[in-house]
Motif scaffolding. Structure first.
Motif, PDB file in Angstrom:
ATOM      1  N   VAL A 224      -7.131 -11.189   3.706  1.00  0.00           N
ATOM      2  CA  VAL A 224      -6.278 -12.355   3.503  1.00  0.00           C
ATOM      3  C   VAL A 224      -6.151 -13.566   4.650  1.00  0.00           C
ATOM      4  N   LEU A 234       2.856 -11.989  12.145  1.00  0.00           N
ATOM      5  CA  LEU A 234       4.394 -11.006  11.716  1.00  0.00           C
ATOM      6  C   LEU A 234       4.395 -10.331  12.672  1.00  0.00           C
ATOM      7  N   TRP A 235       3.646  -9.843  14.842  1.00  0.00           N
ATOM      8  CA  TRP A 235       4.235  -9.262  15.195  1.00  0.00           C
ATOM      9  C   TRP A 235       4.382 -10.138  16.829  1.00  0.00           C
ATOM     10  N   ALA A 247      -2.240  -1.663   9.371  1.00  0.00           N
ATOM     11  CA  ALA A 247      -1.324  -2.296   7.836  1.00  0.00           C
ATOM     12  C   ALA A 247      -1.936  -2.894   6.870  1.00  0.00           C
ATOM     13  N   ASN A 249      -5.235  -2.391   5.316  1.00  0.00           N
ATOM     14  CA  ASN A 249      -6.172  -2.180   4.264  1.00  0.00           C
ATOM     15  C   ASN A 249      -7.468  -2.290   4.240  1.00  0.00           C
TER      16      ASN A 249
ATOM     17  N   LEU B  83       0.971  -0.997  -0.534  1.00  0.00           N
ATOM     18  CA  LEU B  83       0.133  -0.315   0.435  1.00  0.00           C
ATOM     19  C   LEU B  83       0.739   0.180   1.918  1.00  0.00           C
ATOM     20  N   PHE B  85       2.954  -1.255   3.312  1.00  0.00           N
ATOM     21  CA  PHE B  85       2.985  -2.353   4.434  1.00  0.00           C
ATOM     22  C   PHE B  85       4.022  -2.148   5.632  1.00  0.00           C
ATOM     23  N   ARG B  86       3.312  -2.185   7.012  1.00  0.00           N
ATOM     24  CA  ARG B  86       4.657  -2.367   7.589  1.00  0.00           C
ATOM     25  C   ARG B  86       4.035  -2.852   8.759  1.00  0.00           C
ATOM     26  N   ASP B  87       4.617  -4.328   9.289  1.00  0.00           N
ATOM     27  CA  ASP B  87       4.493  -4.721  10.692  1.00  0.00           C
ATOM     28  C   ASP B  87       5.561  -4.421  11.930  1.00  0.00           C
ATOM     29  N   GLN B  88       6.384  -5.247  12.663  1.00  0.00           N
ATOM     30  CA  GLN B  88       7.638  -5.092  13.256  1.00  0.00           C
ATOM     31  C   GLN B  88       9.080  -3.948  12.231  1.00  0.00           C
ATOM     32  N   ARG B  94      11.813  -6.237   4.839  1.00  0.00           N
ATOM     33  CA  ARG B  94      11.500  -7.440   4.535  1.00  0.00           C
ATOM     34  C   ARG B  94      11.961  -7.845   3.045  1.00  0.00           C
ATOM     35  N   MET B 167       1.134 -11.718   3.573  1.00  0.00           N
ATOM     36  CA  MET B 167       0.287 -11.436   3.956  1.00  0.00           C
ATOM     37  C   MET B 167       1.210  -9.571   3.700  1.00  0.00           C
ATOM     38  N   GLN B 168       2.163  -9.252   3.755  1.00  0.00           N
ATOM     39  CA  GLN B 168       2.104  -8.003   3.642  1.00  0.00           C
ATOM     40  C   GLN B 168       2.340  -7.740   2.164  1.00  0.00           C
ATOM     41  N   GLU B 169       0.842  -8.060   1.475  1.00  0.00           N
ATOM     42  CA  GLU B 169       0.372  -7.911  -0.015  1.00  0.00           C
ATOM     43  C   GLU B 169      -1.324  -7.580   0.112  1.00  0.00           C
TER      44      GLU B 169
END
Lengths: 319, 293
Positions: A224, A234-235, A247, A249, B83, B85-88, B94, B167-169
């Motif tokens: 995406v 995000l970081w 993260a 995938n 997913l 999903f994990r960032d910080q 979240r 983004m997390q998806e």
């Protein structure tokens, strides 16, 4: 041949260099060196295998962007015959980042639409590094309509970092160009077969990526946002791109496991650039097989299945 | 440093403390001090300079639809983190945090209701929920809104406010662009109008799918609307962006949208547009009565 080894391929490169050295010695007439070369060749093969067996997503990202990775035109010349490239959006522009036209696949006429990154600096600039402006997507749209009119199946080859983020692109409404293609492709009355061959970068990839089947080459990626972009948001640091890649995938096997793509096409050991002909041959076979199925499906069923497939993508529960 | 400048910061802090919360606020456009209840009555538009402050999705739809018969739909969908999903932080966390702070399940709400008596379906993005980002729930809710329109032959109105895909998806969120666009193709085929209202901000994947597919596209004044974010563009082209780049007025000038309409006029103007597209007569004045504000 210099394969432009990536950082994680260093041990392979060193071994290969050693083999080359021995070969030079050998050609000067020394004996008993052939066995040694053969032994090292096997070792190099095994080493490559072991490295490629456990590639991290970030390493796959690097392979997908490898400077020697075959681009759309490399595949087009190997897979199709009789390619007539067509140009222009008919509204003032011809975007070189999108290549399109009609050709034959094993004798059958098809419409090809692809991103082309361009090889070498001059070609890269000419192709805008494979990042289309709105006119590229509008050219693609025009060709898709033409394919529908003449009942040609559409094959797309996806390979872009993303739609071009430029002032002129915004002025000519990049968003609309992408959105329109998504809408039209969802109901276009001809089979559509999409293959990610390198980078599947966001909306710029999806804009020629909605279809009946979505295939990916083994070391291509689809996401995406770029891992760097994701990491910097995000970081708060683009350096965390490897973590982001993990993260997200974004590699073909994982996306296949998630049911988001249909087929992973295996690449030769070491990646598509190590053996372009073999990769092209595998791709060709998969395209032919898929196309055969799609062409046998009655149009109404084809469109129903496509719509269901698009609607099914989700991650939610009914509460 | 002059004695005056030394004094200045301390003056500011005291001033701030003296303003009771939620009663007075400062206009982001002209810095005028505004009486909050008045600002709310004015749909968060500054009465002095017409600056459009962001407005909550519920507040917007409540004022946009006729007061009676407002029914929220597509409520039965909730996000799952497929997913992991994990960032910080974990995506799960979240989500929970966003749900807690907004009291909402996700970034899009859908209402059935009437607009000057005409049955419609409306959707609105919550920018306060993870930047209004579009994940699977937003996509599914939007499709359900379209499906109600198809079943009951109602027009659809969408108010977008989003940073883009979630983004997390990851790829699941990218594919929501295709999903929402495909649903809109059905709406188009059924001959039902879709009005897309672009509010501040409408960017990325939302802009490049459902937002730009309106039969009629309306921008709120000065809303930021575009595909790539201004910062990304600036870094890419290494040029200063032109004045007013990517605002509604810029889009209007470049032929990307049909109209720029003041938020306070949206209700009558959209009702009037829809009435024509749906071949209905109207019994109201399509122009806002200015004196009420």
């Amino acid at each position: 041949m210099n394969f432009n080894y990536l950082e994680f391929e260093k041990p392979i490169a060193e071994l290969k260099a050693k083999i080359e050295e021995l070969r030079l010695v050998d050609s000067e007439g020394a004996v008993n060196i052939n066995d040694e070369i053969r032994r090292l060749e096997t070792k190099s093969q095994e080493l490559t295998q072991s490295i490629f067996d456990k590639l991290t997503p970030w390493q796959i990202v690097q392979l997908a962007r490898h400077p020697q990775r075959p681009y759309a035109l490399d595949y087009i010349e190997r897979i199709f015959s009789d390619f007539d490239e067509f140009h222009g959006d008919r509204h003032g522009y011809d975007d070189k980042a999108i290549v399109g036209g009609i050709a034959r696949l094993e004798g059958e006429p098809v419409m090809i639409i692809a991103h082309e990154k361009g090889r070498g600096t001059k070609a890269k600039v000419h192709r805008n590094f494979g990042m289309p402006r709105p006119e590229g997507y509008r050219k693609a749209l025009r060709l898709m309509r033409m394919a529908e009119q003449f009942q040609l199946p559409i094959l797309t080859l996806i390979d872009t970092a993303g739609a071009y983020p430029g002032i002129d692109a915004e002025e000519r409404n990049q968003s609309e160009a992408v959105a329109r293609n998504l809408m039209v492709m969802s109901e276009l009355k001809t089979p559509i077969l999409c293959t990610v061959i390198g980078e599947g970068g966001s909306g710029g990839a999806l804009a020629i990526g909605v279809g009946d089947r979505v295939l990916m080459l083994q070391y291509s990626i689809y996401s995406v946002i770029s891992p760097e972009g994701c990491a910097s948001i995000l970081w708060k640091s683009a350096d965390k791109a490897p973590e982001a890649a993990e993260a997200m995938n974004l590699d073909a096997p994982r996306l296949h496991k998630l049911g988001l793509i249909d087929t992973v096409i295996p690449e030769p050991l070491g990646g598509a650039h190590r053996d372009v002909d073999t990769t092209a041959a595998s791709l060709k076979e998969v395209l032919i097989n898929n196309l055969k199925t799609l062409k046998q499906t009655p149009l109404k069923d084809l469109l129903d299945q496509r719509y269901k497939k698009i609607m099914a993508v989700g991650a939610w529960v009914r509460k | 440093m002059s004695w005056f400048k030394k004094l200045l910061p301390s003056i500011r802090t005291t001033e701030k403390k003296e303003i009771p919360e939620k009663v007075w606020s400062k206009c982001e456009g002209c810095a005028a001090v505004l009486y909050q209840p008045e600002l709310e009555r004015n749909l968060q538009v500054c009465p002095k300079c017409n600056h459009h402050h962001r407005i909550g999705a519920r507040e917007r739809l409540r004022h946009f639809l006729d007061p009676e018969d407002q029914v929220e739909i597509a409520l039965d969908v909730e996000a799952v983190d497929r997913l992991k999903f994990r960032d910080q932080k974990k995506y799960r966390d979240r989500l929970t945090a966003a749900q807690k702070s907004t009291g909402e399940k996700d970034a899009l709400i859908v209402f059935e209701g009437k607009l000057h008596g005409m049955p419609v379906v409306t959707t609105a993005f919550l920018f306060s929920f993870m930047g209004g980002s579009m994940g699977a729930v937003v996509g599914e809710r939007f499709v359900q809104a379209v499906n109600v329109c198809l079943a009951e032959r109602r027009p659809l109105i969408c108010f977008s406010a989003s940073g883009g895909a979630r983004m997390q998806e990851a790829l699941i969120s990218l594919f929501q662009m295709a999903k929402t666009s495909a649903a809109l193709a059905k709406l188009q085929a059924a001959g039902l109008p879709y009005i897309s209202v672009l509010t501040d901000p409408t960017m990325g994947g939302v802009s490049a799918s459902l937002a730009m597919l309106g039969d009629v596209i309306i921008g709120e004044p000065k809303a930021l609307v575009g595909f790539a974010g201004p910062r990304v563009i600036e870094q890419t082209v290494r040029q200063t962006l032109p004045e007013g780049f990517q605002c509604s007025e810029f889009l209007l000038e470049h032929g990307a949208i049909d109209l720029v309409i003041d938020r306070r006029d949206l209700r009558p103007r959209i009702a009037s547009i829809l009435a024509k597209l749906m071949h209905r007569s109207i019994s109201f004045c399509p122009i806002r009565q200015r004196e009420t504000f």
